[in-house]
Motif scaffolding. Structure first.
Motif, PDB file in Angstrom:
ATOM      1  N   MET A   1     -28.525  -2.252  22.042  1.00 20.14           N
ATOM      2  CA  MET A   1     -29.107  -1.109  21.593  1.00 20.14           C
ATOM      3  C   MET A   1     -29.849  -1.193  20.200  1.00 20.14           C
ATOM      4  SD  MET A   1     -28.602   1.337  23.806  1.00 20.14           S
ATOM      5  CE  MET A   1     -28.153   3.063  22.810  1.00 20.14           C
ATOM      6  N   ILE A   2     -29.152  -1.841  19.449  1.00 23.00           N
ATOM      7  CA  ILE A   2     -29.717  -1.903  17.831  1.00 23.00           C
ATOM      8  C   ILE A   2     -30.826  -2.857  18.041  1.00 23.00           C
ATOM      9  CG2 ILE A   2     -29.416  -3.110  15.719  1.00 23.00           C
ATOM     10  CD1 ILE A   2     -26.275  -2.135  15.876  1.00 23.00           C
ATOM     11  N   CYS A   3     -30.572  -4.191  18.524  1.00 22.58           N
ATOM     12  CA  CYS A   3     -31.981  -5.184  18.360  1.00 22.58           C
ATOM     13  C   CYS A   3     -33.194  -4.694  19.541  1.00 22.58           C
ATOM     14  CB  CYS A   3     -31.428  -6.565  18.962  1.00 22.58           C
ATOM     15  SG  CYS A   3     -30.241  -7.265  17.730  1.00 22.58           S
ATOM     16  N   ASN A   4     -32.801  -4.040  20.714  1.00 30.07           N
ATOM     17  CA  ASN A   4     -33.831  -3.915  21.639  1.00 30.07           C
ATOM     18  C   ASN A   4     -34.153  -2.577  21.995  1.00 30.07           C
ATOM     19  OD1 ASN A   4     -32.081  -6.643  22.211  1.00 30.07           O
ATOM     20  ND2 ASN A   4     -34.211  -6.863  23.471  1.00 30.07           N
ATOM     21  N   LEU A   5     -33.679  -1.480  21.171  1.00 27.86           N
ATOM     22  CA  LEU A   5     -34.072  -0.191  21.422  1.00 27.86           C
ATOM     23  C   LEU A   5     -34.049   0.616  20.160  1.00 27.86           C
ATOM     24  CD1 LEU A   5     -34.348   2.091  23.547  1.00 27.86           C
ATOM     25  CD2 LEU A   5     -31.886   2.549  23.297  1.00 27.86           C
ATOM     26  N   LEU A   6     -33.151   0.790  19.247  1.00 19.55           N
ATOM     27  CA  LEU A   6     -33.249   1.410  18.225  1.00 19.55           C
ATOM     28  C   LEU A   6     -34.195   0.891  16.980  1.00 19.55           C
ATOM     29  CD1 LEU A   6     -29.336   2.317  17.513  1.00 19.55           C
ATOM     30  CD2 LEU A   6     -31.182   3.633  18.794  1.00 19.55           C
TER      31      LEU A   6
END
Length: 536
Positions: free
Chosen positions: A186-191
């Motif tokens: 979620m952090i690396c590929n979305l947010l």
């Protein structure tokens, strides 16, 4: 030459696909294993598309890599949901087909939507690193796949609450892996990409390796695979992949040649190492099997020794009781206690001695018969009439029933019964014993019902009484040597405890079965003998 993060993505992708392949080849028919294999394909393709996106600056290739990355989301979340539905135990075939059909339909629909220009991807820009300009449809795509991801986690959480011991621990490991991978993904590929930072998108697939390893471990433990062999295979292949990547990164012909020689040497060493591991594990497994067999044989021998010891103790007790009575009575007579006895008193003494002698003879006969039956029935079998044997037994014992006041009803077969191969004397003892027991353990004015019939090519003889009955605990020792219940000992102290054991052995030697049923103490008993017309 490939940079470090691209090389790492390729190694991760190849490692994941190897793990999935190894697990799948060991349990191909398991739906959870198949779902896991497809899941690893999705993660591997995700890693490779990220690697491709990192190394290229070509606009068209960037578009293809980005769209392919979106497609891999379908190959990740939907198989994960299928895995959660089928682990640790698969769904029924109808439910499995229905789930597979729905997931295929959903995946095809979103695959079509992703391919529509501008819906999920508007453009790719390299300035100088690549970044994606997303379309509005990507958010709906992310939410829909998130539903399957969360749904799979919820299913696993519910199963974890219901599971016990090792299954509970394996599901917990999977949930931990999903949580770690989802958090960093979620952090690396979305947010971060939402705010325009694409520098860490390559880490998402790398953290997914944690989930793959934990899922593989859970499947291994549930499927009882040999973890040592699997770990050796994975380590060897992973190390080989690292060497291959280094080979691809060679900057000169000389460096390429050296690394190729290293690869050949590694292949030879790896082959020898795996061979030695297999042989060592097979040898250890063979020793384990032999050890288990020896333990089993030892347990059986110990059980036989215990049975023999119990038999000697019980036989000694059964023989000692009448001998003690005879000795006591004769000692009293020898010492003059009956010198002044009346004729009636002397007659009573003689009757008591005779009763003790008869009991001693009965115990000896039962012991000899039990020992004889351990070796099988003696004599040849002949065609005999079961109806005749039953009716002879009834007429022999009817005076005993009349004397005690117990009513004996006999329900004859409605049709003539065919003859069967039998040991006539032995089989008649079965009917005599069961009828005699019914009379002995029935109360005065009680009723005993004997039935003989033919059903489904089986001759069935039943004896129902309304006597002392027995409990569930008593049923366990009903047909064992000296296995008398407390109620039976109280009602008939002189019994040998071998009668039903002998009956069972005789019935089994005739290819039949005997069962005993009772509703409880003082609620009567039903004994049923079944004899097949044709013995195998």
């Amino acid at each position: 030459m490939l940079d470090l993060k691209t090389s790492l993505l390729i190694v991760v992708a190849l490692t994941i696909i190897v793990i999935g392949l190894i697990i799948y080849l060991r349990q191909r028919k398991n739906p959870a294993t198949l779902a896991f294999a497809v899941f690893t394909v999705g993660i591997s393709l995700w890693a490779l598309t990220n690697a491709l996106f990192q190394v290229t600056t070509n606009h068209t290739i960037g578009i293809v890599a980005a769209l392919a990355s979106y497609f891999t989301g379908i190959l990740i979340t939907l198989p994960f949901y299928s895995f959660s539905a089928n682990f640790p135990y698969p769904l029924t075939i109808p439910k499995q087909k229905k789930l597979t059909r729905l997931l295929w339909i959903y995946g095809i629909i979103w695959g079509f939507i992703i391919g529509i220009p501008g819906v999920t991807l508007r453009d790719v820009v390299y300035d100088p690193t690549g970044r994606i300009i997303t379309g509005l449809g990507l958010y709906f795509y992310g939410i829909s796949l998130g539903i399957f991801l969360v749904g799979g986690m919820v299913r696993l959480w519910v199963k974890r609450r219901q599971a016990q011991n090792i299954e509970r621990r394996q599901i917990s490991l999977i949930l931990i892996g999903v949580s770690i991978s989802t958090f960093f993904g979620m952090i690396c590929n979305l947010l971060l990409p939402i705010i325009g930072d694409y520098r860490l998108v390559w880490l998402g697939p790398d953290f997914a390796l944690v989930l793959i390893v934990l899922m593989a471990y859970a499947i291994i433990k549930h499927g009882l695979f040999d973890l040592r062999i699997l770990a050796t295979e994975i380590f060897t292949i992973a190390l080989g992949l690292v060497i291959v990547v280094e080979l691809l990164r060679s900057s000169s012909t000389f460096e390429l040649g050296i690394r190729f020689i290293i690869l050949l040497v590694f292949i030879f060493i790896a082959q020898q190492m795996l061979k030695s591991v297999y042989e060592a594990i097979r040898a250890k497994e063979a020793l384990r099997i032999v050890n288990e067999e020896l333990q089993q044989v030892n347990a059986e021998l110990q059980e036989l020794l215990n049975i023999k010891t119990d038999f000697i103790h019980a036989a000694s007790h059964q023989l000692r009781t009448p001998l003690t009575a005879i000795r006591g009575l004769l000692t009293m007579d020898y010492e003059g206690d009956y010198d002044n006895a009346t004729p009636e008193e002397r007659k009573s003494l003689q009757r008591n001695v005779l009763t003790a002698v008869e009991r001693l003879g009965m115990v000896v006969n039962d012991l000899l018969r039990a020992a004889e039956l351990e070796q099988g029935l003696t004599g040849e079998t002949v065609l005999g009439d079961v109806t005749k044997l039953v009716e002879q037994s009834i007429e022999t014992l009817r005076p005993n029933f009349i004397k005690k006041g117990v009513k004996l009803d006999y329900e004859k077969p409605t049709i003539p019964l065919p003859q069967i191969l039998m040991h006539e004397n032995y089989l008649q003892q079965v009917f005599l014993n069961l009828l005699d027991n019914a009379e002995r353990y029935s109360p005065t004015a009680g009723t005993v019902v004997a039935k003989l019939k033919l059903e489904n090519n089986v001759i069935t003889f039943c004896v129902q009484d309304d006597g002392i009955g027995f409990t569930k605990e008593d049923e366990k020792k009903m047909f064992t040597k000296f296995g008398r219940t407390a109620a039976a000992k109280s009602a008939q102290p002189n019994g040998s405890g071998l009668g039903l054991f002998i009956v069972k052995r005789i019935v089994e030697e005739h290819g039949g079965t005997i069962t005993a049923q009772s509703q409880g103490s003082n609620k009567g008993a039903l004994f049923t003998v079944k004899l097949p017309l044709h013995r195998t």
